[in-house]
Design an enzyme around this catalytic site. Structure first.
Site, PDB file in Angstrom:
ATOM      1  N   ASP A  80      28.784 -79.315 -19.499  1.00  0.00           N
ATOM      2  CA  ASP A  80      27.713 -78.999 -18.545  1.00  0.00           C
ATOM      3  C   ASP A  80      27.497 -77.485 -18.466  1.00  0.00           C
ATOM      4  O   ASP A  80      28.460 -76.711 -18.485  1.00  0.00           O
ATOM      5  CB  ASP A  80      28.163 -79.536 -17.172  1.00  0.00           C
ATOM      6  CG  ASP A  80      27.052 -79.589 -16.154  1.00  0.00           C
ATOM      7  OD1 ASP A  80      25.889 -79.729 -16.545  1.00  0.00           O
ATOM      8  OD2 ASP A  80      27.365 -79.506 -14.946  1.00  0.00           O
ATOM      9  N   HIS A  81      26.243 -77.072 -18.382  1.00  0.00           N
ATOM     10  CA  HIS A  81      25.892 -75.677 -18.054  1.00  0.00           C
ATOM     11  C   HIS A  81      26.578 -74.596 -18.863  1.00  0.00           C
ATOM     12  O   HIS A  81      27.022 -73.587 -18.294  1.00  0.00           O
ATOM     13  CB  HIS A  81      26.201 -75.383 -16.584  1.00  0.00           C
ATOM     14  CG  HIS A  81      25.088 -75.813 -15.684  1.00  0.00           C
ATOM     15  ND1 HIS A  81      23.822 -75.291 -15.749  1.00  0.00           N
ATOM     16  CD2 HIS A  81      25.065 -76.736 -14.684  1.00  0.00           C
ATOM     17  CE1 HIS A  81      23.073 -75.874 -14.840  1.00  0.00           C
ATOM     18  NE2 HIS A  81      23.796 -76.757 -14.199  1.00  0.00           N
ATOM     19  N   HIS A 177      22.391 -76.274  -6.254  1.00  0.00           N
ATOM     20  CA  HIS A 177      23.765 -76.754  -6.311  1.00  0.00           C
ATOM     21  C   HIS A 177      24.366 -76.730  -4.909  1.00  0.00           C
ATOM     22  O   HIS A 177      24.076 -75.841  -4.116  1.00  0.00           O
ATOM     23  CB  HIS A 177      24.614 -75.872  -7.234  1.00  0.00           C
ATOM     24  CG  HIS A 177      24.292 -76.076  -8.686  1.00  0.00           C
ATOM     25  ND1 HIS A 177      24.279 -77.310  -9.283  1.00  0.00           N
ATOM     26  CD2 HIS A 177      23.970 -75.206  -9.662  1.00  0.00           C
ATOM     27  CE1 HIS A 177      23.970 -77.191 -10.554  1.00  0.00           C
ATOM     28  NE2 HIS A 177      23.765 -75.910 -10.823  1.00  0.00           N
ATOM     29  N   GLY A 178      25.198 -77.704  -4.624  1.00  0.00           N
ATOM     30  CA  GLY A 178      25.908 -77.725  -3.346  1.00  0.00           C
ATOM     31  C   GLY A 178      25.127 -78.437  -2.253  1.00  0.00           C
ATOM     32  O   GLY A 178      24.066 -79.021  -2.512  1.00  0.00           O
ATOM     33  N   HIS A 205      19.324 -81.702 -11.844  1.00  0.00           N
ATOM     34  CA  HIS A 205      20.593 -81.065 -11.460  1.00  0.00           C
ATOM     35  C   HIS A 205      20.637 -80.951  -9.936  1.00  0.00           C
ATOM     36  O   HIS A 205      19.637 -81.135  -9.261  1.00  0.00           O
ATOM     37  CB  HIS A 205      20.692 -79.677 -12.106  1.00  0.00           C
ATOM     38  CG  HIS A 205      21.123 -79.739 -13.541  1.00  0.00           C
ATOM     39  ND1 HIS A 205      22.295 -79.210 -13.985  1.00  0.00           N
ATOM     40  CD2 HIS A 205      20.544 -80.304 -14.614  1.00  0.00           C
ATOM     41  CE1 HIS A 205      22.422 -79.424 -15.285  1.00  0.00           C
ATOM     42  NE2 HIS A 205      21.364 -80.086 -15.697  1.00  0.00           N
ATOM     43  N   GLY A 206      21.827 -80.611  -9.424  1.00  0.00           N
ATOM     44  CA  GLY A 206      21.949 -80.392  -7.978  1.00  0.00           C
ATOM     45  C   GLY A 206      21.870 -81.681  -7.185  1.00  0.00           C
ATOM     46  O   GLY A 206      21.258 -81.728  -6.108  1.00  0.00           O
ATOM     47  N   ASN A 227      22.656 -85.208 -12.132  1.00  0.00           N
ATOM     48  CA  ASN A 227      23.945 -84.495 -12.124  1.00  0.00           C
ATOM     49  C   ASN A 227      24.505 -84.383 -10.711  1.00  0.00           C
ATOM     50  O   ASN A 227      23.803 -83.940  -9.798  1.00  0.00           O
ATOM     51  CB  ASN A 227      23.752 -83.079 -12.668  1.00  0.00           C
ATOM     52  CG  ASN A 227      23.651 -83.051 -14.166  1.00  0.00           C
ATOM     53  OD1 ASN A 227      23.377 -84.070 -14.806  1.00  0.00           O
ATOM     54  ND2 ASN A 227      23.872 -81.893 -14.750  1.00  0.00           N
ATOM     55  N   THR A 230      29.178 -81.259  -6.492  1.00  0.00           N
ATOM     56  CA  THR A 230      29.809 -80.773  -5.258  1.00  0.00           C
ATOM     57  C   THR A 230      30.446 -81.892  -4.432  1.00  0.00           C
ATOM     58  O   THR A 230      31.560 -81.735  -3.923  1.00  0.00           O
ATOM     59  CB  THR A 230      28.757 -80.020  -4.404  1.00  0.00           C
ATOM     60  OG1 THR A 230      28.237 -78.958  -5.209  1.00  0.00           O
ATOM     61  CG2 THR A 230      29.364 -79.437  -3.152  1.00  0.00           C
TER      62      THR A 230
HETATM   63  P1  13P Z   1      25.684 -80.487  -7.229  1.00  0.00           P
HETATM   64  O1  13P Z   1      26.921 -79.693  -7.223  1.00  0.00           O
HETATM   65  O2  13P Z   1      24.660 -80.022  -6.272  1.00  0.00           O
HETATM   66  O3  13P Z   1      25.951 -81.946  -7.083  1.00  0.00           O
HETATM   67  O4  13P Z   1      25.016 -80.280  -8.679  1.00  0.00           O
HETATM   68  C1  13P Z   1      25.769 -80.589  -9.807  1.00  0.00           C
HETATM   69  C2  13P Z   1      25.082 -80.198 -11.056  1.00  0.00           C
HETATM   70  O5  13P Z   1      23.885 -80.066 -11.112  1.00  0.00           O
HETATM   71  C3  13P Z   1      25.920 -79.991 -12.245  1.00  0.00           C
HETATM   72  O6  13P Z   1      25.183 -79.662 -13.363  1.00  0.00           O
END
Ligand code: 13P
Length: 281
Positions: A80-81, A177-178, A205-206, A227, A230
């Site tokens: 990932d990323h 994210h988060g 994502h997020g 995805n 968190t």
């Molecule tokens: P979250 O941490 O918001 O769930 O997002 C995870 C993510 O996008 C990983 O690529």
């Protein structure tokens, strides 16, 4: 080797999304796998570059190989990323079936050149590649993006896909994210436009903290992979704290970690159901 592109295509036809969960170690990894097996759901297990660096790609690749052999549901191990070609190449060499190259902080031309380089390395080995356009909103390791500057641009998406040949595309439509302080405002219109303009699978994502109805709507408009990170590590750490607080000093590892694993499984199952992937193995 199972091909993520095929799985995502099937998800697109069936109007569900394949959840991709970030794990940090063997206990949350097992929780994700067991939950997916019990839900009979295809699943993506994602190592982010921090985890890959801390544990080492050799260990992760070995765990990946064993888990892909042992499980009965379609399971994809994914990097990932990664902003680094070298890390993507290492994971490809060591058997990951899928990697993400994230050049979204770069200028479009540089992002295209980097993604194309990864695709040219990965595709001959049968490995799928995810790229990213637009940004994840807010402040994260990727930078800080506010206002409208996180939104994916449709023309750029068409050009990016044409010139890189990536298999899937993560798009910035307002997720972060988060956890969110207030409900996120997703730009569904932009999502629908991108989905109309390009044929490859789209990734959200997020995934933590987005209302279930918004995730379902995004899936109905073309998102094929969601995805989630968190909520996994927070459930892990908070239930660890809780379990430890119930015990005297010198607790035994498994006595603490097995109930923690069960808590993570509950969250994973819930997210799988929101993605509509239960029973889609
Ligand atoms: P979250 O941490 O918001 O769930 O997002 C995870 C993510 O996008 C990983 O690529």
């Amino acid at each position: 080797m199972i091909n993520l592109k095929e799985l995502l295509k099937k998800a697109d036809e069936g109007r569900y999304a394949i959840p991709a969960f970030n794990y940090s170690d063997i206990w949350d990894l097992l929780a994700i796998i067991e939950a997916a097996e019990e839900e009979r759901s295809p699943v993506i297990i994602s190592s982010n570059p921090l985890v890959a660096e801390a544990i080492g790609v050799d260990y992760l690749a070995a765990i990946n190989k064993v888990s892909m052999q042992l499980v009965r549901v379609p399971l994809i191990h994914h990097l990932d990323h990664s902003a680094s070609f070298e890390l993507c190449a290492e994971c490809v060499e060591k058997g990951y079936p899928s990697v993400m190259i994230d050049g979204s902080a770069l200028k479009l031309e540089e992002n295209i050149a980097l993604a194309r380089k990864v695709v040219e390395f990965a595709h001959p080995k049968g490995v799928c590649v995810e790229g990213e356009l637009g940004r994840i909103k807010g402040k994260s390791i990727e930078g800080e993006y506010k206002g409208e500057d996180f939104l994916v641009n449709v023309e750029e998406a068409i050009q990016f896909v044409k010139e890189t040949k990536v298999d899937s595309l993560a798009i910035g439509i307002g997720t972060a994210h988060g956890f969110y302080d207030t409900n996120p405002e997703l730009n569904f219109e932009r999502l629908a436009e991108v989905n109309e303009a390009i044929k490859i699978s789209l990734v959200l994502h997020g995934g933590t903290g987005i209302p279930d109805e918004d995730i379902k709507k995004a899936i109905s408009l073309g998102i094929n992979k969601v995805n989630i990170g968190t909520i996994i590590h927070c459930t892990y750490m908070n239930s660890l704290k809780e379990e430890l607080s119930k015990r005297d000093k010198n607790p035994y590892t498994l006595e603490v970690l097995l109930p923690v694993k069960e808590e993570i499984k509950k969250v994973v199952k819930e997210r799988i159901r929101v993605c509509g992937s239960s029973g889609q193995m």
